[in-house]
Design a protein around this motif. Structure first.
Motif, PDB file in Angstrom:
ATOM      1  N   LEU A   1       0.865  -1.170   0.000  1.00 27.24           N
ATOM      2  CA  LEU A   1       0.000   0.000   0.000  1.00 27.24           C
ATOM      3  C   LEU A   1       0.907   1.226   0.000  1.00 27.24           C
ATOM      4  CD1 LEU A   1      -2.986   0.873   0.134  1.00 27.24           C
ATOM      5  CD2 LEU A   1      -2.767   0.839   2.632  1.00 27.24           C
ATOM      6  N   GLU A   2       1.368   1.598  -1.175  1.00 25.96           N
ATOM      7  CA  GLU A   2       2.425   2.603  -1.257  1.00 25.96           C
ATOM      8  C   GLU A   2       1.902   4.032  -1.334  1.00 25.96           C
ATOM      9  OE1 GLU A   2       3.628   3.261  -5.821  1.00 25.96           O
ATOM     10  OE2 GLU A   2       4.564   1.521  -4.891  1.00 25.96           O
TER      11      GLU A   2
ATOM     12  N   ASN B   1       0.766  -7.529  -6.334  1.00 25.72           N
ATOM     13  CA  ASN B   1       1.901  -8.456  -6.455  1.00 25.72           C
ATOM     14  C   ASN B   1       2.736  -8.532  -5.188  1.00 25.72           C
ATOM     15  OD1 ASN B   1       0.988  -8.518  -9.086  1.00 25.72           O
ATOM     16  ND2 ASN B   1       3.021  -8.402  -9.993  1.00 25.72           N
ATOM     17  N   THR B   2       2.612  -7.517  -4.317  1.00 25.21           N
ATOM     18  CA  THR B   2       3.427  -7.493  -3.107  1.00 25.21           C
ATOM     19  C   THR B   2       2.583  -7.502  -1.836  1.00 25.21           C
ATOM     20  OG1 THR B   2       3.540  -5.070  -3.236  1.00 25.21           O
ATOM     21  CG2 THR B   2       5.344  -6.314  -4.242  1.00 25.21           C
ATOM     22  N   CYS B   3       1.291  -7.712  -1.963  1.00 25.46           N
ATOM     23  CA  CYS B   3       0.384  -7.753  -0.813  1.00 25.46           C
ATOM     24  C   CYS B   3       0.497  -9.106  -0.114  1.00 25.46           C
ATOM     25  CB  CYS B   3      -1.045  -7.504  -1.292  1.00 25.46           C
ATOM     26  SG  CYS B   3      -2.311  -7.757  -0.037  1.00 25.46           S
ATOM     27  N   VAL B   4       0.596  -9.096   1.213  1.00 19.33           N
ATOM     28  CA  VAL B   4       0.727 -10.352   1.961  1.00 19.33           C
ATOM     29  C   VAL B   4      -0.472 -11.260   1.710  1.00 19.33           C
ATOM     30  CG1 VAL B   4       0.863 -11.383   4.276  1.00 19.33           C
ATOM     31  CG2 VAL B   4       2.186  -9.329   3.727  1.00 19.33           C
ATOM     32  N   SER B   5      -1.669 -10.683   1.629  1.00 21.33           N
ATOM     33  CA  SER B   5      -2.845 -11.512   1.371  1.00 21.33           C
ATOM     34  C   SER B   5      -2.721 -12.256   0.047  1.00 21.33           C
ATOM     35  CB  SER B   5      -4.113 -10.657   1.361  1.00 21.33           C
ATOM     36  OG  SER B   5      -4.577 -10.438   2.672  1.00 21.33           O
ATOM     37  N   CYS B   6      -2.223 -11.567  -0.970  1.00 21.98           N
ATOM     38  CA  CYS B   6      -2.054 -12.225  -2.272  1.00 21.98           C
ATOM     39  C   CYS B   6      -0.918 -13.242  -2.237  1.00 21.98           C
ATOM     40  CB  CYS B   6      -1.797 -11.183  -3.356  1.00 21.98           C
ATOM     41  SG  CYS B   6      -3.233 -10.140  -3.712  1.00 21.98           S
TER      42      CYS B   6
END
Length: 346
Positions: A197-198, A206-211
């Motif tokens: 969440l930048e 692509n960098t979300c922990v959930s994904c």
């Protein structure tokens, strides 16, 4: 008797939904512009987001569709066992989409039956949504999207949304007085462990922990963000839990069906050493974003969490996992073991 938009809204609330609104399908057209903005900001996500363009053009696939009924179900009323807190995201623990014993599932199926019985042609997708649910909900006025990209009603973000296409041109836009995020607030961005969440309203999936613990992250040994997952085995609540508009909204007033029993043995060691029949029959039906046949993912996620939160008691478990029947688990366990041994020597 002619069914009105207000009739539908009242029935949705009577059956158990928290909010309901109805919009013409044409109100989804601007979603494509927002989607393009997201892909331009995160070009590495384009291949994953491109298929979502169809959500803005529903009549291409459903020529008969005239309106979208959008509803929200509040799951912030369910108690979460302490041993599952920050290990599995609350949304997945209380997910009623495939659980016929849950209130959410029963509310959804009864509402769909009501629409059909009223004579409407109806289409929905209970698993993933037949359109962009958050955008549709915002257009219908039942809530807003906050800086963390989650959808909020007056009760916070612990909602899940559903949409039903109908073949009549009805409309019911809700007027809400939900306060927007404060301009200076960045608590959700600061809480995001991977920096996914930048910027406000800008999250890189692509960098979300959930994904990375569900859809992606198939080879955690090569995932540069793996050490930022914290305790999470499946999903992440960090940006929602940090939000001031979620403060004190969770009520713990009801029990989600079978959750206490399901989660009583949920530990890293149990997951890593478990029989695959147990994973297939108990874990996968609830945490179903990891598909059948890929149950080894629960083990590699748990091994990664073991290293992120290392305790010497985990060592025998990790060593046993080096002999797991799946190569992906064996390789991950040996890799974690190698890091532990390296740190011992430092």
């Amino acid at each position: 008797m002619e069914i009105t938009a207000l009739d539908i809204v009242n029935k949705a609330m009577e059956l158990g939904f928290d909010k309901c609104g109805i919009i013409p399908v044409q109100m989804m057209s601007d979603y494509e512009m927002r989607l393009e903005e997201r892909m331009e900001h995160f070009p590495q996500t384009r291949d994953k987001y491109e298929p979502f363009r169809s959500f803005a053009h529903l009549q291409n696939d459903y020529s008969w569709a005239k309106a979208i009924v959008v509803v929200s179900f509040w799951y912030g009323k369910y108690g979460i066992p302490n041993n599952l807190q920050n290990y599995v995201a609350k949304y997945y623990l209380t997910d009623g989409r495939r659980n016929p014993n849950s209130e959410g599932y029963q509310t959804s199926t009864r509402f769909e039956k009501y629409l059909v019985d009223c004579g409407f042609q109806v289409a929905t997708d209970r698993d993933f949504g037949i359109t962009a649910l958050r955008w549709a909900g915002m257009q219908a006025g039942i809530g807003i999207i906050r800086k963390n990209n989650f959808f909020y009603t007056e009760k916070g973000s612990y909602q899940y949304l559903e949409a039903f296409l109908i073949d009549q041109p009805l409309q019911y836009i809700v007027k809400n007085e939900i306060r927007p995020c404060a301009d200076k607030c960045n608590l959700c961005m600061r809480a995001c462990p991977t920096g996914s969440l930048e910027a406000p309203y800008m999250m890189c999936r692509n960098t979300c922990v959930s994904c990375l613990t569900t859809w992606d992250g198939w080879n955690l040994m090569e995932e540069p963000l793996r050490n930022k997952f914290g305790k999470w085995v499946y999903g992440c609540d960090d940006c929602q839990d940090a939000c001031p508009y979620n403060r004190n909204v969770w009520k713990n007033s009801e029990q989600f069906p079978e959750l206490e029993e399901w989660g009583k043995d949920f530990t890293y060691a149990k997951i890593v050493l478990s029989d695959y029949n147990w994973l297939r029959s108990v874990i996968q039906p609830k945490l179903w974003y990891i598909p059948k046949g890929k149950e080894w993912r629960y083990k590699t996620n748990a091994l990664n969490a073991m290293w992120n939160n290392y305790d010497p008691e985990y060592l025998p478990v990790i060593k046993k996992a080096c002999f797991d029947e799946y190569a992906e688990v064996r390789d991950m366990a040996k890799w974690v073991l190698g890091i532990i041994e390296k740190h011992k020597g430092d």
